[in-house]
Design an enzyme around this catalytic site. Structure first.
Site, mmCIF file in Angstrom:
data_model
loop_
_atom_site.group_PDB
_atom_site.id
_atom_site.type_symbol
_atom_site.label_atom_id
_atom_site.label_comp_id
_atom_site.label_asym_id
_atom_site.label_seq_id
_atom_site.Cartn_x
_atom_site.Cartn_y
_atom_site.Cartn_z
ATOM 1 N N LYS A 1 42.004 45.783 35.340
ATOM 2 C CA LYS A 1 40.668 46.407 35.288
ATOM 3 C C LYS A 1 40.014 46.326 36.661
ATOM 4 O O LYS A 1 39.722 45.235 37.151
ATOM 5 C CB LYS A 1 39.757 45.702 34.268
ATOM 6 C CG LYS A 1 38.476 46.513 34.031
ATOM 7 C CD LYS A 1 37.350 45.736 33.420
ATOM 8 C CE LYS A 1 36.362 45.192 34.412
ATOM 9 N NZ LYS A 1 35.605 46.185 35.197
ATOM 10 N N GLU B 1 40.259 33.411 41.922
ATOM 11 C CA GLU B 1 39.905 33.463 43.353
ATOM 12 C C GLU B 1 38.448 33.880 43.417
ATOM 13 O O GLU B 1 38.095 35.021 43.126
ATOM 14 C CB GLU B 1 40.834 34.471 44.050
ATOM 15 C CG GLU B 1 40.921 34.237 45.540
ATOM 16 C CD GLU B 1 39.895 35.056 46.293
ATOM 17 O OE1 GLU B 1 38.797 34.520 46.537
ATOM 18 O OE2 GLU B 1 40.196 36.210 46.613
ATOM 19 N N GLU C 1 26.297 31.979 48.637
ATOM 20 C CA GLU C 1 27.107 33.108 49.123
ATOM 21 C C GLU C 1 26.229 34.361 49.130
ATOM 22 O O GLU C 1 25.727 34.776 48.087
ATOM 23 C CB GLU C 1 28.310 33.326 48.207
ATOM 24 C CG GLU C 1 29.211 34.433 48.705
ATOM 25 C CD GLU C 1 30.415 34.680 47.808
ATOM 26 O OE1 GLU C 1 30.258 34.800 46.591
ATOM 27 O OE2 GLU C 1 31.536 34.770 48.352
ATOM 28 N N CYS D 1 35.018 37.420 50.434
ATOM 29 C CA CYS D 1 34.884 36.075 49.857
ATOM 30 C C CYS D 1 35.111 34.997 50.912
ATOM 31 O O CYS D 1 34.518 33.927 50.849
ATOM 32 C CB CYS D 1 35.843 35.907 48.694
ATOM 33 S SG CYS D 1 37.502 36.449 49.061
HETATM 34 P P1 NDP Z 1 31.717 40.034 39.263
HETATM 35 O O1 NDP Z 1 32.397 38.723 39.304
HETATM 36 O O2 NDP Z 1 30.708 40.280 38.183
HETATM 37 O O3 NDP Z 1 32.791 41.225 39.130
HETATM 38 C C1 NDP Z 1 34.144 41.117 39.462
HETATM 39 C C2 NDP Z 1 35.005 41.799 38.411
HETATM 40 O O4 NDP Z 1 34.847 41.141 37.157
HETATM 41 C C3 NDP Z 1 34.611 43.258 38.140
HETATM 42 O O5 NDP Z 1 35.770 43.975 37.766
HETATM 43 C C4 NDP Z 1 33.684 43.121 36.944
HETATM 44 O O6 NDP Z 1 33.558 44.289 36.193
HETATM 45 C C5 NDP Z 1 34.391 42.048 36.148
HETATM 46 N N1 NDP Z 1 33.539 41.311 35.237
HETATM 47 C C6 NDP Z 1 32.188 41.214 35.222
HETATM 48 N N2 NDP Z 1 31.794 40.402 34.217
HETATM 49 C C7 NDP Z 1 32.915 39.982 33.592
HETATM 50 C C8 NDP Z 1 33.157 39.122 32.487
HETATM 51 N N3 NDP Z 1 32.166 38.526 31.848
HETATM 52 N N4 NDP Z 1 34.431 38.910 32.123
HETATM 53 C C9 NDP Z 1 35.466 39.493 32.764
HETATM 54 N N5 NDP Z 1 35.281 40.319 33.814
HETATM 55 C C10 NDP Z 1 34.027 40.562 34.232
HETATM 56 O O7 NDP Z 1 31.086 40.292 40.656
HETATM 57 P P2 NDP Z 1 29.813 41.223 40.973
HETATM 58 O O8 NDP Z 1 30.335 42.565 41.126
HETATM 59 O O9 NDP Z 1 28.744 41.088 39.954
HETATM 60 O O10 NDP Z 1 29.260 40.560 42.294
HETATM 61 C C11 NDP Z 1 28.355 39.463 42.191
HETATM 62 C C12 NDP Z 1 28.600 38.473 43.264
HETATM 63 O O11 NDP Z 1 29.917 37.961 43.142
HETATM 64 C C13 NDP Z 1 28.552 39.035 44.655
HETATM 65 O O12 NDP Z 1 27.247 39.073 45.122
HETATM 66 C C14 NDP Z 1 29.401 38.074 45.410
HETATM 67 O O13 NDP Z 1 28.646 36.968 45.803
HETATM 68 C C15 NDP Z 1 30.428 37.647 44.402
HETATM 69 N N6 NDP Z 1 31.702 38.362 44.543
HETATM 70 C C16 NDP Z 1 32.754 37.671 45.034
HETATM 71 C C17 NDP Z 1 33.952 38.313 45.219
HETATM 72 C C18 NDP Z 1 35.118 37.605 45.768
HETATM 73 O O14 NDP Z 1 36.045 38.244 46.250
HETATM 74 N N7 NDP Z 1 35.167 36.312 45.703
HETATM 75 C C19 NDP Z 1 34.121 39.741 44.933
HETATM 76 C C20 NDP Z 1 32.963 40.360 44.355
HETATM 77 C C21 NDP Z 1 31.812 39.679 44.199
HETATM 78 P P3 NDP Z 1 32.333 45.298 36.489
HETATM 79 O O15 NDP Z 1 32.496 45.746 37.886
HETATM 80 O O16 NDP Z 1 32.541 46.356 35.503
HETATM 81 O O17 NDP Z 1 31.065 44.501 36.284
#
Ligand code: NDP
Length: 525
Positions: free
Chosen positions: A227, A301, A432, A335
């Site tokens: 996904k 991660e 972050e 990240c």
């Molecule tokens: P999320 O962790 O919400 O999203 C990452 C992925 O998980 C997306 O595919 C999202 O789907 C999905 N997801 C969201 N909620 C759930 C759930 N409850 N169970 C399973 N999968 C889920 O990151 P955000 O996009 O909300 O970003 C928020 C913050 O996270 C950022 O500001 C940043 O600080 C951090 N982040 C860190 C990353 C990294 O690489 N370590 C990458 C992205 C964000 P959908 O997009 O449909 O919500």
């Protein structure tokens, strides 16, 4: 339904920004004249580049994209769709299927069948052929993928062209090489696949994260349901086409799109054997709780707050570039971004001045322009988060510097930002931000640098800049970070493991470690 909220201009934020700074309410949003925080005179480039936009024509977009299940594009059972938006223009790109729980069930069932029937029974050398084919197709279609990735995600084309797409292909090349050598990779063991892998990926490196997850999974003999993030589904859906082009057996790779709850339904599905997630720490913890008590293998991660440490004997020119690349690469939406800079006190003054000079040469704007250094922030919610934390930094008394660059009138953009006079306890030194915002702190001794660098809930990455090899080794052994770069930053290679400690998650991706995460070492036939 749109997954990207409309651009936010809340009165609350506006008032708070005014109260904090007493001037412009538009934190980092591109006031046409130099912002009150800029250095002002002498800091702007005296001449302009001509626009050099990459053509969008290479990407043939449909108006709608369904789910990719069993080798076919299928409509979502609930009949619902959402829109993915270009963050640089806020224009819609395409409608995307919103999967239901029944679609998730179907995708996992199809992946299970493909695992039993085709993929787990194929000799490794045959699996390798498909992976090599995918790698080659990605290379052949690299320009198309680079444009698509910049269009959907907002990242500068020079980064998607030179980093994301080539690295994604490199992961398929690398893991293709291991597919028929698993028993040599883990001698004395009998490695076999785990089964069906559920993979949930974020929006900051959509194609690259897909490659990090799908390439080792397939090389090890697993099938996958992936996904992508709702704000960047396009490259995963185009990758579905690459799978078809490579004649990958139907059901080996399945792509489902939809909101976070669909990601949760996927990782919770009882017929899933392995869960791999990259994203926020909060969601990582939720997934950890959902998977606890099951037999599913899990790798997480998550976020980071990396320290980039500059000693007074560092190669200064390279270090300046390393700091810039460390935090402003991909708008800081990385990240492992080097978001906390520690400069040895004896060189702090001149180093920071040079950094500010360099900052003022960064070109912010159209992600598809080949000269752009900093593109658009991926989504409105992320821009709001960056604004909120920058305002918090100002409110806490940190000194802000932003170059006087003009930002596009539309789209989600934020100026590259640098804070000095930052306390260890400040929110901008602890949380972050996931944006182009650098917090600069100082230190006197190596011990103090280690103490301060490790003073974080995260433990994903770090950087050390010094000419002394012995100091590098000493620092590396003391820092609680999964990856420590020496005299470089943000270097990635498929052969090298990547992952974190503490709130940054667990498990490694890349290299043999990444392969191991998809294998049962005693599960071979
Ligand atoms: P999320 O962790 O919400 O999203 C990452 C992925 O998980 C997306 O595919 C999202 O789907 C999905 N997801 C969201 N909620 C759930 C759930 N409850 N169970 C399973 N999968 C889920 O990151 P955000 O996009 O909300 O970003 C928020 C913050 O996270 C950022 O500001 C940043 O600080 C951090 N982040 C860190 C990353 C990294 O690489 N370590 C990458 C992205 C964000 P959908 O997009 O449909 O919500």
């Amino acid at each position: 339904m749109s997954q990207k909220a409309p651009r936010r201009k809340s009165a609350v934020t506006t008032q708070r920004a005014v109260a904090v700074r007493g001037r412009s309410a538009d934190v980092g949003r591109g006031t046409p004249s130099p912002s009150p925080w800029s250095l002002g005179e002498g800091q702007q480039i005296p001449w302009e580049y001509a626009p050099a936009p990459e053509s969008r024509d290479i990407v043939a977009l449909k108006s709608r994209y369904g789910l990719f299940i069993g080798g076919k594009e299928v409509a979502p059972r609930g009949g619902q769709w959402f829109t993915t938006v270009d963050p640089a223009t806020e224009e819609p790109i395409a409608e995307i299927a919103r999967a239901t729980v029944k679609d998730v069930d179907q995708a996992v069932g199809v992946a299970r069948k493909a695992f039993k029937r085709d993929w787990s029974t194929l000799p490794g050398s045959e699996r390798a052929k498909y992976l090599f084919r995918i790698a080659r197709i990605l290379q052949e279609r690299s320009r198309e993928f680079a444009v698509l990735e910049s269009l959907d995600g907002g990242k500068p084309i020079k980064e998607s062209r030179d980093v994301d797409v080539p690295l994604a292909a490199a992961h398929f090349w690398y893991y293709a090489g291991w597919a028929d050598k698993l028993e040599y990779a883990f001698p004395g063991r009998n490695p076999g696949p785990l089964g069906v892998a559920a993979q949930v990926i974020p929006w900051n490196f959509p194609l690259l994260m897909l490659a990090w997850k799908i390439a080792p999974a397939l090389a090890a003999g697993n099938t996958v349901v992936l996904k992508p993030a709702s704000s960047t589904p396009m490259s995963a859906l185009f990758f579905a086409d690459v799978c078809r082009q490579a004649d990958l057996p139907a059901g080996v790779v399945n792509i489902i799109t939809g909101p976070g709850e669909i990601g949760l339904a996927l990782v919770k599905h009882p017929d899933v054997d392995k869960v791999a997630f990259t994203g926020s720490t909060a969601v990582g913890k939720e997934i950890g709780r959902a998977v606890a008590g099951t037999n599913k293998a899990l790798t997480l991660e998550l976020g980071g707050k990396a320290a980039n440490i500059i000693f007074d004997d560092a190669p200064i020119d390279q270090a300046i570039e390393g700091v810039i690349n460390g935090i402003y690469f991909n708008q800081g939406e990385v990240c492992c971004a080097g978001s906390r800079l520690f400069v040895q006190e004896s060189i702090a003054g001149p180093f920071i001045e040079r950094l500010k000079d360099r900052l003022s040469t960064l070109r912010v704007g159209d992600p598809l322009d080949k000269n752009t250094d900093v593109g658009a922030i991926n989504n409105a919610a992320q821009l709001a988060k960056i604004e909120e934390l920058v305002e918090a930094g100002v409110a806490e008394g940190c000194d802000i510097y932003q170059p006087a660059c003009e930002l596009p009138a539309r789209g989600w953009f934020f100026r590259p930002t640098l804070f000095t006079n930052v306390a260890q306890s400040s929110r901008i030194a602890q949380e972050e931000i996931f944006g182009p915002v650098l917090s600069v702190l100082t230190f006197r001794t190596p011990a103090e640098a280690v103490e301060k660098a490790n003073n974080t809930a995260y433990g994903l990455s770090a950087g050390v800049w010094t000419e002394k090899g012995s100091r590098i080794l000493s620092m590396v052994s003391k820092m609680r970070a999964g990856v420590v770069w020496a005299n470089t930053f943000n270097r990635f290679d498929p052969t090298s493991p990547f992952g974190g400690y503490k709130e940054s998650g667990f498990g490694r991706e890349g290299g043999l470690h990444g392969l191991l995460a998809y294998l049962d070492l005693d599960g071979g036939h």
